[in-house]
Every structure is written in structure tokens, then in C-alpha cells.
Design an enzyme around this catalytic site. Structure first.
Site, PDB file in Angstrom:
ATOM      1  N   GLU A 132       0.782  -1.225   0.000  1.00 29.93           N
ATOM      2  CA  GLU A 132       0.000   0.000   0.000  1.00 29.93           C
ATOM      3  C   GLU A 132       0.820   1.284   0.000  1.00 29.93           C
ATOM      4  O   GLU A 132       0.379   2.298  -0.526  1.00 29.93           O
ATOM      5  CB  GLU A 132      -0.935   0.010   1.233  1.00 29.93           C
ATOM      6  CG  GLU A 132      -1.959  -1.104   1.252  1.00 29.93           C
ATOM      7  CD  GLU A 132      -2.929  -1.019   0.080  1.00 29.93           C
ATOM      8  OE1 GLU A 132      -3.313   0.113  -0.295  1.00 29.93           O
ATOM      9  OE2 GLU A 132      -3.286  -2.075  -0.482  1.00 29.93           O
ATOM     10  N   SER A 172     -48.746 -30.400  38.367  1.00 27.32           N
ATOM     11  CA  SER A 172     -48.620 -30.619  39.809  1.00 27.32           C
ATOM     12  C   SER A 172     -47.492 -29.833  40.455  1.00 27.32           C
ATOM     13  O   SER A 172     -47.372 -29.841  41.684  1.00 27.32           O
ATOM     14  CB  SER A 172     -48.430 -32.116  40.085  1.00 27.32           C
ATOM     15  OG  SER A 172     -49.602 -32.829  39.764  1.00 27.32           O
TER      16      SER A 172
END
Length: 858
Positions: free
Chosen positions: A86, A472
Site C-alpha cells: 500500500e 402438579s
């Protein structure tokens, strides 16, 4: 000399024009240039990360994936790769590269192609932070001026570090740290040279050069990067050639999740967004620590999934996903088998769900089959991994046990397989689902939570979102209300069928026990342990519906979820597993209502603590102990009228010490004595009672919990009509856990499983119920969760007495044998008479409420 002067004059004029041009350009754009000093305090957008209490990464949320790194944390070769590709003169230019710009201009003039770039790393940084990517001259001018300003403000290393953390590299990866994770599942220091070159080649066009989308493009660009690194002597000739030969192997990786708790992570995400808003939550780098730990959460997930596999296999094999080719002729010619390459290409289109692998059957022997997995491996399914697979007919019926592998599988079948720890076996994606929750009853901290078989299969969190009938598991709360209204654990209630005519509906309501066994006169403790339905109805009648609902509200249950009729006593209330867990925590902690929570603390990206949860703590010694309730005193007096008055009396408020709003003390909603009595009664659900040698022994519904060999556990099973919902809730003073199993379709029954001759004793058959279907998940989870947990040191609270009673009548006794046992009482409610031989038989009048509670008198 005249020509030389003319050239010098032209150069001077050109220089002056250039200066004026630059000055004019700067004057033109200066007002539009942003303040680059913001880069001195730049905050890179980083995702929210969610951790377990022991520091394992659970999930990551945010559009941009970024792992900020310092320059020192990046490998030198990685930095050199970006510089070579770059900006090779990065450490020499003032922000823009004149030589690079001239080279680009020459390329454009000669080829009329503007693809040759000339932006330095500093210019790219300026563009990424402050500008757009539009290809206009004015943007380029701004970029150059910003680059010069940045170079004046920051050092070269600071610029490079910002760039390598900011650059977009595809697949929502920003910065080299995230790119290493996304493309290779590695940290930057684990990258090989060829992988470094691939990442360094991405800035030019990350969408088309990334190795996931286009390995060919990625390889070509990698080779260019490697060539530039060689030209700048960053790598040797040998390193260059070895990297060129490396294959491009990449797939998209998620965050490095080390703890699987997606349902918890989603709960956290929602809460953090509610607290801070989406923008801040997803980009501020928040680190959220939860209350769960990896070992306990893993145990919950594994237990839930294995329990669903077990249920699914009890009910039979639903067949292959598809038949790719037919190897056995059925009136037609057999089809040729697919080649391995064809099979692998087909399997590559299917993703693994949890530990269920896609596979294709390639050969079937007498009692084994060979399959090909998506990774190219061939595995053998032995008979032990096949023999369960009788045919599924419906939820109530299964086919005959298979005798050979060909009864189950044929070559060409696309099936699912999993490894169970010993061998590979045939499997299938469970249709039933489940939830499991465990919390600390003293603080409300969620220790483990699983909301279904797989978050990838369904994101619906059944632990917090599914309101299902409690069955229950509601009974301990009904019995608790009864204890507040004059009943004791020794009270005798008639366990006999109820036939109640509903004048308004014109029908008779006949609640029945399950199984339909009736013991006649029975003590309250035994009735709760055996989960007697009709006793629960009679207790509700004795207390009254209004008083019962008021009592249940104290446990945090919403009144809108509690039906105002007698079905409440049998569990028609709709609750989520988490709500039920919080309710049981009141019994476990001695009477305090706690608020379940999962977020412990939150840090910002600088590591500063910005949130710390302050739980309401159940502290038994922080409040004044309540005086023992006077309820039930009339029992000792033998006054029948006073008994009835107490049965229908309103619920007395529980005395408590005044608290300030700032107190971290949880609110007491139940007396310590009441909570103790229910805990003790629910231990009988585990250990039963009577004397087996004398033929009077009996089991509670949770007898399977005995395998934990702990005497400090209380528990309750739950099953609704037609086995549509099955539950188990179990706890001690340190941990409360609830497991639920059912179908997402609330109308579908879990059914029953018939005996499978191939499995022998290693199976569970019969009607699906809480003890058979939900309890095993809870049990296997608790084996891990309670492994190193010390047993509770049982302390009898003040106001509780213990006397020896006759097991048949609930009265005092002088006997010291199998007919008697010690029982706990709220002081003042102990029986005052002794059981006498030859006492009159019990008699009941269904229309007389006084007969719901029986006492024997001399």
C-alpha cells in the site's frame, strides 16, 4: 543563455502558479476540512461482547467486527506486507507521495486507465475517517490536505496503527485483527505468511478479493503481495516460493465463542439495548459479564439435549430425510449409487445442527451400516447405534423392534447421525422441545438457562417466553396456603374421588388422581409427596380460591395467570419455567421473593465499570424473625367451630422489619416456618416413607432423585392433562432448578412409549410424565451442578417443634415402631390427643367442608 533564462523564468512562473494553485485550492476547501485532532481521541467502533462469569466468550453483537490491536501486537511480517503493498515510502513522505502521484499520472496518460492508485496510507486513513470514496478531484485535494494535517498531528506509528485497525477488509471485518478471525479463525500472531499476504491484498477490493467469496482472486492478489514483499527484501526467496505453493483455504468464521449459551446471550442483548440504545450497545465495545459459568451452562445444555434425544428415540424413527438413490428393487431396476464426489457436493449444502451430522448411507450389513459424512470420513453405525430405531407410528404407538440393519436403513438414504461418546449412532432432529433453568435462590443470579434444543433451530426462548400449564408443580404453593390456614403436615385429608355437580355448566367435575389410585384418609405430607390430585382440590376448598390466589401472588405469580376456579389446584395456571423457578426459590431461601437476573456487570471499552447489578438478597438474619403464626391453635383445643373459622380466614400478613428503598434486602413474602415445612414435605417426594420391611413403604413421585445420594434436596414432579406439559422442580438452599419438556404445539401430547425388546432394562416406557420425561434432564444437570456443593446444614427455625405421631391418624403416639414417625409442626399446632387402638373409622360428607380436614378425638 537566453534559452536558459527563458526556462528558468518558465519554471519560476510555474512554481508561483503552483503555489497560488495550492493556496487557492486550500482556500477553497479549508472550510470543508474536518478537524483531524479528533484522531487523537478516536474511538473505534467495536462490538458488544458477552462473557460468562468465568470469562468465557458467549457471544458478540455488532455490525462491525473489530479486534483493536497495538502495533506491538501485530507481527512484523503483517506490517511489512501492508507497507510493501500500500505505501512502500510510508516512513519517508509527508503524507502524500509525489513519486507515486507522478507514476499514477503517467499510467493514466499512457493507458487512459485511472485504476492506478496513488493514495498513501495516511491518505487512506483520512478518507476512511472523514471522506467518501467518490472519485472526484475535489475529494483528492481534500484527502491530500487532511493527510498533511494528520502527519503533523500524529507520529508515523500512530497513523499506521490507526490504519491497520480501521481499514475495511470485507465480511464486516474492520482491521487486521478481525480479518484474521473472520477468514482464518486465528489471532494475528497465528497467521502464516500466505495468510498474511491474503489479508494485505484485501484493501484494494475486499468484496471481490476475499478468500471466502473468490479463492482464485484471493490467490492471484496474494501472489502480487508476496512479489512486492520479496522485492523489498521483507522475505527470502525460499519463503516466497513456499507461500506461493500454499493452498487458499478459508471459510467465514464467527467470533471465537468458547461458551455455548445463545439463549442467555440473546437475553443479555435485549437488556443492554434497552439500557443504552442500539447505537451505543453495538458499537461502544461493551464487555458484559453474566452470572452463568461455562461448566454449569454446558451441563445444562448437554442434559437437555440428551434428554430430548432419549424421548425421541423412545418414540421411534421417523425415517430418512430423503432417498438419493434406490439400491433395492421394488418392482423397478435398482438405481446406480452416487459417486463419493456427488455425495460430498450434496452434503456440503447442509449445515450441522448442534451435534447432528448429515450423512448418506453407502452400505448396509446384517447389523451395521456404513455412512459417509460431509467431511469425507466414512463411519460405521454399530447395532447398538441402530437397534432403538423401530418405526414411529404416532405419539402413542411405535412399530416392532427391528431385527437387522436393513429393517431400518438402505443405501442412498440421507440421514442424521451423532457420536454419543462411545460410538456413532443413527439419530434425528427432536420434535419435542424443552427448557431448563437454574438460579441461586438467595440472590436470583441465573446459574444456567437453556431455552430449547438449539438456538439455530428456534430462537424462541421457552425458559422465559413460553407460558405453559404448571401441572402438579403448583401443588406446593397450594399446600403452603393450606399451612397458613390451619392445616399441618399431619392433617388427615380424604383421598377419595370427587363428584362435584356444576349447576351453572350442568355437568359434574370429577378430578381424578394420576394414576387413579385412592388411599382414603391420608396425611398432608404423604399426599404432597405422592402428588394426590383430589387432596389438592380439597385443600383449595378448605382455604378458598380468593385466599389461595392471594397467597400465590406472594410468590411473584401474576394474578392474570391464575384461573379463579378449582382447576388451579391441579396446575391449570400458565407460567414460564423462569417464573416457576423464582417461585420455588421462596421455599429454598426461607421465604424471600428474589428477582432473577443474568447481567452481573458491564465495562466500557476503556475497561471502566459502568454498571453493577445490585441484587435483592434473601438474608434470613437481616430481618426480625416473625412470631409463630397462631393458625391451627384451635386444633390443639379440639374446637371444631374454631377449626372451620380458621380454615376460611383471610391470610395474615407476614411480619417483617421495615426496609428503606435503598436496602438490598429481598422482601419476605412467606414465613420462615412455612417455607421450612414445605421443604421438608417435598423431601418425602424424593425419599418416600413407611417401612419397606413391614410392607408399609411408599415412594414419592421424585424417587429417581435418590440416585444423587443427597438428603438435602426437595422436589416436585408435574404433568398436565394428556401429558402436554411435563415438569420437574428440585432445589436445596443453594440452587433451584426447573426442567420442562413438551411440544411447541400446546395441543400435542407427549404420548406414551411401549416396551422396545431390543433395549431390555435400559429404557423407560409407559405414559410420558414429569418423573419420566422432565426429571432425567434435571437429574443429569444436577449431577454436575451439585458435584462439589456441600450438603445443606439443616437448621430448624424457631417456632417449629417436632413430635412423634401415628402415621395412620396423624395424632400423637407413644409407639416407637414402624407405625410412627417424628413430624414437624408450627409451634402451637401440634396434635393434643393420642391415637387409640380401635378408633372409629373415618366418615366423610362431601357437602360438609369440615370433613375436608379430619382429626380423631378420644
Amino acid at each position: 543563455m537566453s534559452w536558459l533564462k527563458k526556462i528558468l523564468y518558465l519554471c519560476l512562473i510555474g512554481l508561483v502558479l503552483a503555489v497560488f494553485t495550492v493556496a487557492g485550492a486550500y482556500w477553497y476547501v479549508k472550510d470543508d476540512l474536518p478537524d483531524v485532532s479528533l484522531l487523537q481521541d478516536v474511538r473505534l467502533q467495536t462490538p458488544m461482547r458477552v462473557f460468562t462469569a468465568d470469562g468465557e466468550l458467549m457471544s458478540q453483537f455488532g455490525e462491525q467486527r473489530r479486534i483493536p490491536l497495538t502495533l506491538e501486537e501485530m507481527p512484523p511480517q503483517l506490517i511489512e506486507a501492508f507497507l510493501a503493498t500500500e505505501d512502500s515510502r510510508f516512513y519517508e513522505h509527508p503524507g502524500f507521495d509525489v513519486i507515486g502521484m507522478m507514476r499514477a499520472a503517467i499510467v493514466v496518460a499512457s493507458t487512459r486507465d485511472a485504476k492506478q492508485g496513488a493514495s498513501t496510507i495516511t491518505q487512506q486513513l483520512a478518507r476512511n475517517f472523514f471522506l467518501t470514496r467518490e472519485k472526484k478531484v475535489i475529494r483528492k485535494i481534500k484527502e491530500i490536505f487532511l493527510a498533511v494535517r494528520i502527519e503533523q498531528l500524529l507520529t508515523k506509528d500512530e497513523i499506521l496503527e490507526l490504519y491497520l485497525n480501521k481499514i475495511e477488509l470485507g465480511h464486516r471485518a474492520f482491521g487486521v485483527g478481525a480479518a484474521a478471525q473472520v477468514y482464518f479463525g486465528k489471532t494475528v500472531d497465528e497467521l502464516t505468511l500466505d495468510e498474511i499476504a491474503i489479508i494485505a491484498g484485501l484493501p484494494q477490493a475486499p468484496s471481490v478479493l476475499n478468500p471466502v467469496r473468490s479463492p482464485v482472486n484471493a490467490r492471484n492478489r496474494r501472489n502480487i503481495v508476496l512479489g512486492r514483499m520479496l522485492a523489498m527484501n521483507y522475505i527470502t526467496e525460499q519463503e516466497y516460493r513456499e507461500a506461493l505453493q500454499a493452498p487458499v483455504i478459508s471459510r467465514r468464521h464467527g467470533a471465537q465463542i468458547t461458551a455455548s449459551a445463545p439463549y442467555v446471550a440473546e437475553m443479555v442483548r435485549q437488556q443492554v439495548v434497552d439500557m443504552f440504545g442500539e447505537d451505543y450497545a453495538y458499537s461502544a465495545g461493551l464487555q458484559v459479564y453474566t452470572t452463568i459459568t461455562k461448566p454449569i451452562q454446558d451441563a445444562a445444555r448437554r442434559s437437555l439435549q440428551q434428554n430430548l434425544y432419549d424421548y425421541d428415540e423412545r418414540h421411534g424413527y421417523r425415517g430418512p430425510q430423503t432417498q438419493l438413490w434406490t439400491a433395492v428393487a421394488n418392482g423397478t431396476e435398482p438405481e446406480p449409487a452416487w459417486q463419493e464426489t456427488e455425495i460430498l457436493n450434496y452434503l456440503s449444502e447442509h449445515t450441522t445442527l448442534e451435534d447432528l451430522h448429515h450423512a448418506v448411507v453407502v452400505a448396509v450389513e446384517e447389523q451395521e451400516a456404513r455412512v459417509l459424512l460431509a467431511d469425507g470420513r466414512q463411519q460405521t453405525l454399530p447395532w447398538d447405534g441402530l437397534k432403538w430405531a423401530r418405526r414411529f407410528i404416532n405419539d402413542q404407538r411405535q412399530g416392532h423392534a427391528p431385527k437387522q440393519a436393513a429393517d431400518i436403513l438402505q443405501p442412498g438414504m440421507h440421514i442424521r447421525v451423532r457420536h454419543n461418546g462411545d460410538h456413532w449412532q443413527l439419530s434425528q432432529e427432536p420434535e419435542a422441545t424443552s427448557a431448563l433453568v437454574a438460579i441461586d435462590p438467595n440472590t436470583g443470579a441465573i446459574q444456567a438457562l437453556v431455552g430449547g434444543f438449539s438456538f439455530a433451530q428456534s430462537q424462541f426462548n421457552r425458559a422465559t417466553q413460553a407460558k405453559r400449564q404448571a401441572g402438579s408443580t403448583i401443588k406446593p404453593f397450594i399446600y403452603s396456603a393450606a399451612l397458613e390456614h390451619g392445616y399441618t403436615l399431619a392433617s388427615i385429608v380424604n383421598d377419595a374421588p370427587i363428584h362435584h355437580w356444576d349447576q351453572g355448566a350442568g355437568i359434574a367435575w370429577r378430578p381424578r388422581n394420576s394414576p387413579a389410585v385412592y388411599d382414603g384418609p391420608i396425611r398432608v405430607r404423604e399426599a404432597l409427596a405422592k402428588s394426590k390430585n383430589v387432596v389438592s382440590v380439597r385443600l383449595l376448598r378448605g382455604v378458598g380460591i380468593d385466599a389461595t390466589i392471594q397467597h400465590l401472588r406472594n410468590f411473584g405469580f401474576a394474578e392474570s395467570d391464575l384461573p379463579r376456579n378449582e382447576t388451579l389446584s391441579l396446575g391449570s395456571a400458565s407460567l414460564t419455567p423462569l417464573e416457576l423457578t423464582a417461585g420455588y426459590a421462596v421455599f429454598a431461601n426461607g421465604g424471600f421473593l428474589i428477582d432473577p437476573y443474568v447481567i452481573e456487570r458491564i465495562y466500557n471499552e476503556e475497561g471502566e465499570l459502568i454498571y453493577q447489578h445490585q441484587p435483592k438478597i434473601a438474608c434470613r438474619d437481616c430481618l426480625e424473625r416473625p412470631e409463630p403464626s397462631a393458625n391451627g391453635q384451635a386444633h390443639a383445643d379440639g374446637d371444631a367451630e374454631a377449626q372451620l373459622a380458621q380454615l376460611f380466614a383471610s391470610l395474615d400478613p407476614v411480619p417483617e422489619k421495615p426496609q428503606s428503598e435503598a436496602s438490598n434486602q429481598a422482601v419476605r413474602v412467606l414465613s420462615e416456618q412455612n417455607a421450612f415445612l414445605i421443604r421438608e414435605a417435598l423431601k418425602s417426594s424424593v425419599w418416600g416413607g413407611g417401612n419397606w420391611n413391614r410392607g408399609t413403604g411408599w415412594n414419592g413421585t421424585a424417587w429417581r432423585v435418590q440416585s444423587l445420594q443427597r438428603r438435602d434436596i426437595s422436589g416436585k414432579t408435574g404433568t398436565t392433562n394428556d401429558s402436554k406439559d411435563t415438569w420437574f422442580a428440585g432445589f436445596n438452599s443453594q440452587l433451584v432448578g426447573v426442567a420442562w419438556v413438551g411440544f411447541d404445539d400446546a395441543n400435542r401430547s407427549l404420548g406414551r412409549a411401549t416396551w422396545n425388546a431390543n433395549l431390555g432394562r435400559d429404557q423407560s416406557s409407559g405414559v410420558e410424565a414429569g418423573a419420566r420425561t422432565a426429571l432425567p434432564a434435571w437429574l443429569e444437570f444436577m449431577r454436575v451442578a451439585m458435584k462439589d456443593m456441600p450438603a445443606d446444614q439443616v437448621e430448624t427455625p424457631s417456632g417449629i417443634s417436632s413430635v412423634r405421631i401415628d402415621l395412620e391418624t396423624g395424632l400423637l403416639t407413644r409407639a416407637n415402631d414402624h407405625t410412627s414417625s417424628f413430624e414437624y409442626f408450627l409451634r402451637g399446632t401440634e396434635p393434643s390427643q393420642y391415637a387409640q387402638p380401635g378408633s372409629p373409622a373415618f366418615s366423610f360428607d362431601e357437602d360438609d367442608p369440615s370433613t375436608e380436614l379430619l382429626e380423631l378425638f378420644d
